[in-house]
Scaffold this motif. Structure first.
Motif, PDB file in Angstrom:
ATOM      1  N   ASP A 101       2.252  -1.212   5.055  1.00  0.00           N
ATOM      2  CA  ASP A 101       2.887  -2.576   4.733  1.00  0.00           C
ATOM      3  C   ASP A 101       2.041  -3.585   4.438  1.00  0.00           C
ATOM      4  O   ASP A 101       2.348  -4.720   4.339  1.00  0.00           O
ATOM      5  CB  ASP A 101       3.627  -3.254   6.075  1.00  0.00           C
ATOM      6  N   VAL A 102       0.721  -3.298   4.245  1.00  0.00           N
ATOM      7  CA  VAL A 102      -0.613  -4.431   3.702  1.00  0.00           C
ATOM      8  C   VAL A 102       0.074  -4.408   2.239  1.00  0.00           C
ATOM      9  O   VAL A 102       0.145  -3.353   1.555  1.00  0.00           O
ATOM     10  CB  VAL A 102      -1.562  -3.817   4.062  1.00  0.00           C
ATOM     11  N   LEU A 103      -0.157  -5.901   1.517  1.00  0.00           N
ATOM     12  CA  LEU A 103      -0.110  -5.928   0.205  1.00  0.00           C
ATOM     13  C   LEU A 103      -1.180  -4.960  -0.505  1.00  0.00           C
ATOM     14  O   LEU A 103      -2.396  -5.406  -0.003  1.00  0.00           O
ATOM     15  CB  LEU A 103      -0.088  -7.450  -0.164  1.00  0.00           C
ATOM     16  N   ALA A 104      -0.850  -4.873  -1.685  1.00  0.00           N
ATOM     17  CA  ALA A 104      -1.921  -4.146  -2.605  1.00  0.00           C
ATOM     18  C   ALA A 104      -3.066  -5.053  -2.998  1.00  0.00           C
ATOM     19  O   ALA A 104      -4.235  -4.378  -2.794  1.00  0.00           O
ATOM     20  CB  ALA A 104      -1.316  -3.625  -3.880  1.00  0.00           C
ATOM     21  N   GLY A 105      -3.013  -6.235  -2.910  1.00  0.00           N
ATOM     22  CA  GLY A 105      -4.165  -7.143  -3.180  1.00  0.00           C
ATOM     23  C   GLY A 105      -5.062  -7.052  -2.336  1.00  0.00           C
ATOM     24  O   GLY A 105      -6.225  -7.388  -2.313  1.00  0.00           O
ATOM     25  N   GLU A 106      -4.352  -7.406  -0.962  1.00  0.00           N
ATOM     26  CA  GLU A 106      -5.249  -7.061   0.231  1.00  0.00           C
ATOM     27  C   GLU A 106      -6.113  -6.007   0.514  1.00  0.00           C
ATOM     28  O   GLU A 106      -7.186  -5.791   0.750  1.00  0.00           O
ATOM     29  CB  GLU A 106      -4.496  -7.596   1.436  1.00  0.00           C
ATOM     30  N   ALA A 107      -5.468  -4.858   0.181  1.00  0.00           N
ATOM     31  CA  ALA A 107      -5.943  -3.393   0.247  1.00  0.00           C
ATOM     32  C   ALA A 107      -7.206  -3.454  -0.656  1.00  0.00           C
ATOM     33  O   ALA A 107      -8.254  -2.942  -0.267  1.00  0.00           O
ATOM     34  CB  ALA A 107      -5.021  -2.265  -0.187  1.00  0.00           C
ATOM     35  N   LEU A 108      -6.916  -3.917  -1.950  1.00  0.00           N
ATOM     36  CA  LEU A 108      -8.075  -3.958  -2.909  1.00  0.00           C
ATOM     37  C   LEU A 108      -9.242  -4.628  -2.243  1.00  0.00           C
ATOM     38  O   LEU A 108     -10.302  -4.381  -2.596  1.00  0.00           O
ATOM     39  CB  LEU A 108      -7.426  -4.639  -4.158  1.00  0.00           C
ATOM     40  N   GLU A 109      -9.061  -5.866  -1.724  1.00  0.00           N
ATOM     41  CA  GLU A 109     -10.123  -6.749  -1.377  1.00  0.00           C
ATOM     42  C   GLU A 109     -10.983  -5.894  -0.189  1.00  0.00           C
ATOM     43  O   GLU A 109     -12.183  -6.272  -0.045  1.00  0.00           O
ATOM     44  CB  GLU A 109      -9.597  -8.030  -0.690  1.00  0.00           C
ATOM     45  N   ILE A 110     -10.253  -5.262   0.741  1.00  0.00           N
ATOM     46  CA  ILE A 110     -10.999  -4.649   1.793  1.00  0.00           C
ATOM     47  C   ILE A 110     -11.634  -3.577   0.998  1.00  0.00           C
ATOM     48  O   ILE A 110     -12.984  -3.273   1.534  1.00  0.00           O
ATOM     49  CB  ILE A 110      -9.781  -3.556   2.573  1.00  0.00           C
ATOM     50  N   THR A 143       0.836  -1.301  -0.176  1.00  0.00           N
ATOM     51  CA  THR A 143      -0.117  -0.028   0.099  1.00  0.00           C
ATOM     52  C   THR A 143       0.830   1.307  -0.056  1.00  0.00           C
ATOM     53  O   THR A 143       0.565   2.249  -0.611  1.00  0.00           O
ATOM     54  CB  THR A 143      -0.948   0.018   1.127  1.00  0.00           C
ATOM     55  N   GLY A 144       2.049   1.211   0.752  1.00  0.00           N
ATOM     56  CA  GLY A 144       2.972   2.450   0.747  1.00  0.00           C
ATOM     57  C   GLY A 144       3.481   2.552  -0.689  1.00  0.00           C
ATOM     58  O   GLY A 144       3.787   3.811  -0.779  1.00  0.00           O
ATOM     59  N   ASP A 145       3.498   1.726  -1.610  1.00  0.00           N
ATOM     60  CA  ASP A 145       4.002   1.913  -3.006  1.00  0.00           C
ATOM     61  C   ASP A 145       2.912   2.724  -3.661  1.00  0.00           C
ATOM     62  O   ASP A 145       3.304   3.666  -4.537  1.00  0.00           O
ATOM     63  CB  ASP A 145       4.546   0.577  -3.297  1.00  0.00           C
ATOM     64  N   LEU A 146       1.576   2.678  -3.235  1.00  0.00           N
ATOM     65  CA  LEU A 146       0.754   3.247  -4.202  1.00  0.00           C
ATOM     66  C   LEU A 146       0.167   4.396  -3.524  1.00  0.00           C
ATOM     67  O   LEU A 146      -0.359   5.371  -4.300  1.00  0.00           O
ATOM     68  CB  LEU A 146      -0.379   2.202  -4.101  1.00  0.00           C
ATOM     69  N   MET A 147       0.362   4.758  -2.216  1.00  0.00           N
ATOM     70  CA  MET A 147      -0.480   5.879  -1.644  1.00  0.00           C
ATOM     71  C   MET A 147       0.045   7.248  -1.753  1.00  0.00           C
ATOM     72  O   MET A 147       1.384   7.371  -2.348  1.00  0.00           O
ATOM     73  CB  MET A 147      -0.368   5.561  -0.275  1.00  0.00           C
TER      74      MET A 147
END
Length: 337
Positions: A296-305, A217-221
Protein backbone atom coordinates in the motif's frame (compact mmCIF):
# COMPACT_ATOMS: atom_id res chain seq x y z
CA UNK A 1 19.98 40.77 -37.26
CA UNK A 2 21.55 38.78 -34.40
CA UNK A 3 25.03 39.54 -35.79
CA UNK A 4 24.31 43.27 -36.01
CA UNK A 5 22.93 43.23 -32.45
CA UNK A 6 26.13 41.60 -31.21
CA UNK A 7 28.17 44.29 -32.97
CA UNK A 8 26.06 47.03 -31.39
CA UNK A 9 26.42 45.48 -27.94
CA UNK A 10 30.20 45.20 -28.40
CA UNK A 11 30.53 48.78 -29.57
CA UNK A 12 28.48 50.05 -26.63
CA UNK A 13 30.47 47.98 -24.15
CA UNK A 14 27.32 46.22 -22.89
CA UNK A 15 27.18 42.48 -22.40
CA UNK A 16 23.61 41.54 -23.47
CA UNK A 17 23.72 38.32 -21.44
CA UNK A 18 24.74 40.16 -18.29
CA UNK A 19 22.12 42.82 -18.93
CA UNK A 20 19.38 40.16 -19.21
CA UNK A 21 20.51 38.47 -15.99
CA UNK A 22 20.58 41.77 -14.11
CA UNK A 23 17.06 42.50 -15.35
CA UNK A 24 15.92 39.05 -14.19
CA UNK A 25 17.44 39.61 -10.77
CA UNK A 26 15.65 42.95 -10.43
CA UNK A 27 12.38 41.24 -11.37
CA UNK A 28 12.87 38.49 -8.79
CA UNK A 29 13.83 41.05 -6.17
CA UNK A 30 10.67 43.07 -6.83
CA UNK A 31 8.43 40.01 -6.81
CA UNK A 32 10.16 38.66 -3.71
CA UNK A 33 9.39 41.93 -1.96
CA UNK A 34 5.73 41.46 -2.85
CA UNK A 35 5.67 37.96 -1.33
CA UNK A 36 7.43 39.28 1.79
CA UNK A 37 4.78 42.00 2.11
CA UNK A 38 2.04 39.38 1.73
CA UNK A 39 3.64 37.24 4.44
CA UNK A 40 3.70 40.20 6.79
CA UNK A 41 0.07 41.06 5.99
CA UNK A 42 -1.06 37.50 6.80
CA UNK A 43 0.48 37.94 10.22
CA UNK A 44 -1.45 41.17 10.84
CA UNK A 45 -4.39 42.80 9.02
CA UNK A 46 -4.99 39.95 6.57
CA UNK A 47 -5.07 37.26 9.25
CA UNK A 48 -8.75 37.54 10.27
CA UNK A 49 -10.28 37.88 6.77
CA UNK A 50 -8.09 35.02 5.50
CA UNK A 51 -9.40 32.74 8.27
CA UNK A 52 -12.96 33.83 7.54
CA UNK A 53 -12.52 33.18 3.80
CA UNK A 54 -11.15 29.69 4.43
CA UNK A 55 -14.08 28.89 6.74
CA UNK A 56 -16.61 30.25 4.24
CA UNK A 57 -15.24 28.11 1.39
CA UNK A 58 -14.92 25.02 3.60
CA UNK A 59 -18.54 25.26 4.78
CA UNK A 60 -20.07 26.07 1.38
CA UNK A 61 -22.74 23.64 0.21
CA UNK A 62 -21.83 24.31 -3.40
CA UNK A 63 -18.62 25.10 -5.27
CA UNK A 64 -16.08 27.85 -5.31
CA UNK A 65 -16.53 30.11 -8.34
CA UNK A 66 -13.34 31.99 -9.20
CA UNK A 67 -13.69 35.01 -11.47
CA UNK A 68 -11.55 37.79 -12.87
CA UNK A 69 -10.48 39.72 -15.98
CA UNK A 70 -7.21 40.20 -17.81
CA UNK A 71 -4.15 38.98 -15.93
CA UNK A 72 -6.28 38.50 -12.82
CA UNK A 73 -8.48 36.22 -14.91
CA UNK A 74 -5.50 34.12 -16.01
CA UNK A 75 -4.37 33.82 -12.40
CA UNK A 76 -7.94 32.99 -11.40
CA UNK A 77 -8.02 30.04 -13.81
CA UNK A 78 -4.93 28.59 -12.19
CA UNK A 79 -6.28 29.18 -8.68
CA UNK A 80 -9.54 27.41 -9.57
CA UNK A 81 -7.56 24.47 -10.98
CA UNK A 82 -5.47 24.25 -7.80
CA UNK A 83 -8.56 24.26 -5.59
CA UNK A 84 -10.26 21.60 -7.71
CA UNK A 85 -7.20 19.33 -7.65
CA UNK A 86 -6.81 19.57 -3.88
CA UNK A 87 -10.31 18.67 -2.78
CA UNK A 88 -12.28 21.92 -3.10
CA UNK A 89 -14.78 21.75 -6.01
CA UNK A 90 -14.09 24.89 -8.06
CA UNK A 91 -14.17 26.31 -11.57
CA UNK A 92 -13.49 29.60 -13.32
CA UNK A 93 -16.13 31.94 -14.75
CA UNK A 94 -14.92 34.87 -16.85
CA UNK A 95 -16.37 38.07 -15.41
CA UNK A 96 -17.29 39.49 -18.83
CA UNK A 97 -18.83 36.25 -20.10
CA UNK A 98 -20.89 36.06 -16.90
CA UNK A 99 -23.06 38.90 -18.21
CA UNK A 100 -23.78 36.94 -21.37
CA UNK A 101 -25.28 33.82 -19.84
CA UNK A 102 -22.52 32.34 -17.71
CA UNK A 103 -24.18 33.69 -14.56
CA UNK A 104 -26.35 30.59 -14.94
CA UNK A 105 -23.33 28.52 -13.88
CA UNK A 106 -23.44 30.07 -10.41
CA UNK A 107 -25.95 28.81 -7.84
CA UNK A 108 -27.11 30.15 -4.49
CA UNK A 109 -25.07 27.45 -2.71
CA UNK A 110 -21.79 28.61 -4.26
CA UNK A 111 -19.14 31.04 -3.03
CA UNK A 112 -17.54 33.55 -5.41
CA UNK A 113 -13.86 34.46 -5.21
CA UNK A 114 -13.44 37.63 -7.32
CA UNK A 115 -9.94 38.77 -8.30
CA UNK A 116 -9.25 42.40 -9.24
CA UNK A 117 -6.18 44.39 -8.25
CA UNK A 118 -8.02 47.71 -8.56
CA UNK A 119 -11.45 46.36 -7.63
CA UNK A 120 -13.07 48.69 -10.14
CA UNK A 121 -13.61 46.68 -13.37
CA UNK A 122 -17.05 47.65 -14.75
CA UNK A 123 -17.51 44.08 -16.04
CA UNK A 124 -17.78 42.95 -12.40
CA UNK A 125 -20.89 45.05 -11.79
CA UNK A 126 -23.45 42.55 -13.10
CA UNK A 127 -21.77 39.68 -11.28
CA UNK A 128 -21.82 41.61 -8.00
CA UNK A 129 -25.49 42.49 -8.50
CA UNK A 130 -26.33 38.86 -9.26
CA UNK A 131 -24.55 37.72 -6.10
CA UNK A 132 -26.46 40.28 -4.00
CA UNK A 133 -29.78 39.31 -5.56
CA UNK A 134 -29.40 35.60 -4.80
CA UNK A 135 -27.46 36.12 -1.55
CA UNK A 136 -24.34 34.42 -2.85
CA UNK A 137 -21.31 35.05 -0.66
CA UNK A 138 -18.46 36.96 -2.30
CA UNK A 139 -14.79 37.00 -1.32
CA UNK A 140 -12.85 39.84 -2.92
CA UNK A 141 -9.12 39.61 -3.60
CA UNK A 142 -7.97 43.17 -4.29
CA UNK A 143 -5.36 45.74 -3.32
CA UNK A 144 -7.94 48.51 -2.80
CA UNK A 145 -9.75 48.34 0.53
CA UNK A 146 -12.19 51.11 -0.50
CA UNK A 147 -12.89 49.76 -3.98
CA UNK A 148 -16.36 48.93 -5.24
CA UNK A 149 -15.54 45.21 -5.21
CA UNK A 150 -14.14 45.23 -1.67
CA UNK A 151 -17.13 47.12 -0.30
CA UNK A 152 -19.62 44.81 -2.02
CA UNK A 153 -17.90 41.63 -0.82
CA UNK A 154 -18.74 39.71 2.33
CA UNK A 155 -15.01 39.25 2.95
CA UNK A 156 -12.23 41.37 1.47
CA UNK A 157 -8.74 39.91 1.20
CA UNK A 158 -6.82 43.14 0.83
CA UNK A 159 -3.39 42.61 -0.68
CA UNK A 160 -0.59 44.96 0.40
CA UNK A 161 0.58 47.50 -2.16
CA UNK A 162 3.72 46.48 -4.00
CA UNK A 163 5.68 47.83 -6.94
CA UNK A 164 5.42 45.89 -10.18
CA UNK A 165 8.62 44.34 -11.55
CA UNK A 166 7.94 46.25 -14.77
CA UNK A 167 10.26 49.34 -14.76
CA UNK A 168 7.24 51.48 -15.63
CA UNK A 169 5.26 49.99 -12.74
CA UNK A 170 2.53 49.07 -15.23
CA UNK A 171 2.65 45.43 -16.42
CA UNK A 172 1.01 43.13 -13.84
CA UNK A 173 3.91 41.06 -12.51
CA UNK A 174 4.40 41.38 -8.76
CA UNK A 175 0.66 41.86 -8.30
CA UNK A 176 -0.17 38.72 -10.31
CA UNK A 177 2.32 36.67 -8.34
CA UNK A 178 0.87 37.90 -5.04
CA UNK A 179 -2.66 36.95 -6.12
CA UNK A 180 -1.45 33.53 -7.21
CA UNK A 181 0.38 33.02 -3.93
CA UNK A 182 -2.64 34.06 -1.86
CA UNK A 183 -4.83 31.68 -3.85
CA UNK A 184 -2.34 28.88 -3.20
CA UNK A 185 -2.31 29.62 0.53
CA UNK A 186 -6.09 29.34 0.67
CA UNK A 187 -6.12 26.08 -1.31
CA UNK A 188 -3.44 24.47 0.85
CA UNK A 189 -5.04 25.69 4.09
CA UNK A 190 -8.26 23.97 3.01
CA UNK A 191 -6.38 20.86 1.89
CA UNK A 192 -4.73 20.56 5.30
CA UNK A 193 -7.92 21.47 7.16
CA UNK A 194 -9.83 18.69 5.41
CA UNK A 195 -7.09 16.13 5.98
CA UNK A 196 -6.81 15.67 2.20
CA UNK A 197 -4.41 12.73 1.77
CA UNK A 198 -2.12 11.49 -0.99
CA UNK A 199 -4.72 8.79 -1.59
CA UNK A 200 -7.39 11.46 -2.19
CA UNK A 201 -4.91 13.27 -4.44
CA UNK A 202 -4.34 10.13 -6.53
CA UNK A 203 -8.07 9.86 -7.29
CA UNK A 204 -7.98 13.31 -8.91
CA UNK A 205 -4.63 12.84 -10.72
CA UNK A 206 -4.76 9.49 -12.54
CA UNK A 207 -2.82 10.66 -15.61
CA UNK A 208 0.77 11.51 -16.51
CA UNK A 209 3.88 11.09 -14.38
CA UNK A 210 2.08 12.45 -11.31
CA UNK A 211 -0.61 9.82 -11.72
CA UNK A 212 2.06 7.13 -12.12
CA UNK A 213 3.79 8.24 -8.90
CA UNK A 214 0.46 7.98 -7.11
CA UNK A 215 0.00 4.34 -8.03
CA UNK A 216 0.62 1.83 -5.27
CA UNK A 217 3.45 -0.67 -5.03
CA UNK A 218 0.82 -3.38 -5.23
CA UNK A 219 -0.18 -2.10 -8.69
CA UNK A 220 3.36 -2.60 -10.02
CA UNK A 221 4.62 -5.69 -8.19
CA UNK A 222 5.13 -9.19 -9.58
CA UNK A 223 3.39 -11.83 -7.48
CA UNK A 224 2.78 -15.56 -7.21
CA UNK A 225 5.32 -17.86 -8.85
CA UNK A 226 7.17 -14.85 -10.28
CA UNK A 227 8.61 -14.04 -6.85
CA UNK A 228 12.06 -15.65 -6.34
CA UNK A 229 11.94 -17.36 -2.92
CA UNK A 230 13.78 -20.16 -1.17
CA UNK A 231 13.73 -21.46 2.44
CA UNK A 232 16.59 -21.34 4.90
CA UNK A 233 19.02 -24.21 4.43
CA UNK A 234 18.78 -24.15 0.61
CA UNK A 235 22.07 -24.79 -1.16
CA UNK A 236 23.53 -21.91 -3.10
CA UNK A 237 23.51 -23.98 -6.29
CA UNK A 238 19.72 -24.31 -6.01
CA UNK A 239 19.32 -20.66 -5.02
CA UNK A 240 21.34 -19.60 -8.07
CA UNK A 241 18.97 -21.53 -10.33
CA UNK A 242 16.03 -19.67 -8.75
CA UNK A 243 17.77 -16.31 -9.18
CA UNK A 244 18.54 -17.02 -12.83
CA UNK A 245 15.10 -18.37 -13.76
CA UNK A 246 13.14 -15.50 -12.17
CA UNK A 247 15.39 -12.76 -13.61
CA UNK A 248 15.40 -10.26 -10.73
CA UNK A 249 19.03 -10.73 -9.74
CA UNK A 250 18.07 -11.85 -6.24
CA UNK A 251 16.24 -14.46 -4.22
CA UNK A 252 14.33 -13.88 -1.00
CA UNK A 253 14.94 -16.26 1.89
CA UNK A 254 12.09 -17.28 4.19
CA UNK A 255 11.98 -19.14 7.51
CA UNK A 256 9.70 -22.02 8.48
CA UNK A 257 6.82 -19.57 9.15
CA UNK A 258 7.15 -18.07 5.70
CA UNK A 259 8.57 -14.80 7.01
CA UNK A 260 11.24 -13.03 5.00
CA UNK A 261 14.55 -13.22 6.87
CA UNK A 262 17.14 -12.54 4.19
CA UNK A 263 17.99 -11.95 0.56
CA UNK A 264 20.75 -13.18 -1.72
CA UNK A 265 21.73 -10.66 -4.40
CA UNK A 266 24.31 -10.45 -7.18
CA UNK A 267 26.40 -8.40 -4.77
CA UNK A 268 26.31 -11.19 -2.17
CA UNK A 269 27.53 -13.64 -4.82
CA UNK A 270 30.49 -11.41 -5.66
CA UNK A 271 31.38 -10.92 -2.00
CA UNK A 272 31.37 -14.67 -1.33
CA UNK A 273 32.87 -15.80 -4.62
CA UNK A 274 35.13 -18.80 -4.05
CA UNK A 275 35.48 -22.55 -4.64
CA UNK A 276 33.02 -23.39 -1.82
CA UNK A 277 30.23 -21.00 -2.87
CA UNK A 278 28.04 -23.56 -4.63
CA UNK A 279 28.17 -25.99 -1.70
CA UNK A 280 27.38 -23.32 0.90
CA UNK A 281 23.83 -22.69 2.11
CA UNK A 282 21.92 -19.46 1.66
CA UNK A 283 22.17 -18.91 5.42
CA UNK A 284 25.91 -18.30 5.04
CA UNK A 285 25.65 -15.92 2.08
CA UNK A 286 22.42 -13.97 2.45
CA UNK A 287 22.03 -10.41 3.68
CA UNK A 288 19.85 -10.59 6.77
CA UNK A 289 16.85 -8.34 7.49
CA UNK A 290 16.56 -7.01 3.92
CA UNK A 291 14.67 -3.86 3.05
CA UNK A 292 11.04 -4.63 2.27
CA UNK A 293 7.98 -2.58 1.43
CA UNK A 294 4.23 -2.79 1.95
CA UNK A 295 1.93 -3.13 -1.06
CA UNK A 296 0.00 0.00 0.00
CA UNK A 297 3.02 2.32 -0.25
CA UNK A 298 2.83 4.87 -3.08
CA UNK A 299 5.06 4.16 -6.08
CA UNK A 300 6.79 7.52 -5.68
CA UNK A 301 7.80 6.63 -2.12
CA UNK A 302 8.97 3.16 -3.18
CA UNK A 303 11.14 4.70 -5.89
CA UNK A 304 12.69 7.04 -3.32
CA UNK A 305 13.59 4.03 -1.15
CA UNK A 306 15.26 2.31 -4.12
CA UNK A 307 17.24 5.43 -5.00
CA UNK A 308 18.29 6.32 -1.47
CA UNK A 309 19.30 2.73 -0.66
CA UNK A 310 21.04 2.28 -4.04
CA UNK A 311 19.26 -0.99 -4.73
CA UNK A 312 17.20 -2.18 -7.69
CA UNK A 313 14.62 -4.51 -6.11
CA UNK A 314 12.32 -4.60 -3.10
CA UNK A 315 10.45 -7.57 -1.67
CA UNK A 316 6.80 -6.62 -1.06
CA UNK A 317 5.48 -8.03 2.22
CA UNK A 318 2.24 -8.42 4.14
CA UNK A 319 2.73 -9.12 7.87
CA UNK A 320 6.39 -9.85 7.06
CA UNK A 321 5.44 -12.54 4.53
CA UNK A 322 6.59 -11.96 0.93
CA UNK A 323 3.69 -11.39 -1.49
CA UNK A 324 5.51 -9.77 -4.39
CA UNK A 325 8.61 -8.10 -5.75
CA UNK A 326 9.20 -4.81 -7.57
CA UNK A 327 12.19 -3.89 -9.71
CA UNK A 328 13.43 -0.46 -10.75
CA UNK A 329 12.44 -1.33 -14.33
CA UNK A 330 8.81 -1.67 -13.21
CA UNK A 331 8.85 1.99 -12.17
CA UNK A 332 10.45 3.01 -15.46
CA UNK A 333 7.80 1.14 -17.48
CA UNK A 334 5.01 2.74 -15.43
CA UNK A 335 6.42 6.23 -16.04
CA UNK A 336 7.24 6.85 -12.38
CA UNK A 337 10.98 7.36 -12.87
Amino acid sequence: MAHSYQLMAKSSGTDPADSAVQSALRTLDAEGSGIAALTAALQSDLRAPFTAAADLIRNAKGRLIVTGLGKSGHIGRKIAATFASTGTPAFFVHAAEASHGDLGMITADDVILALSWSGEQPEMKNLISYAARFRISVIAMTAERESTLAKAADIALTLPKAREACPHNLAPTTSSLMMLALGDTLAIALLEGRGFTSTDFSVLHPGGKLGAMLKYTGDLMHSGDAVPLKPLGTSMSEALVEMTSKGFGCVGIVDARGHIVGIVTDGDLRRHMGPDLMTATVDEVMTRNPKTIDRDVLAGEALEILNSSKITTLIVTDANKPVGIVHLHDFLRAGVA
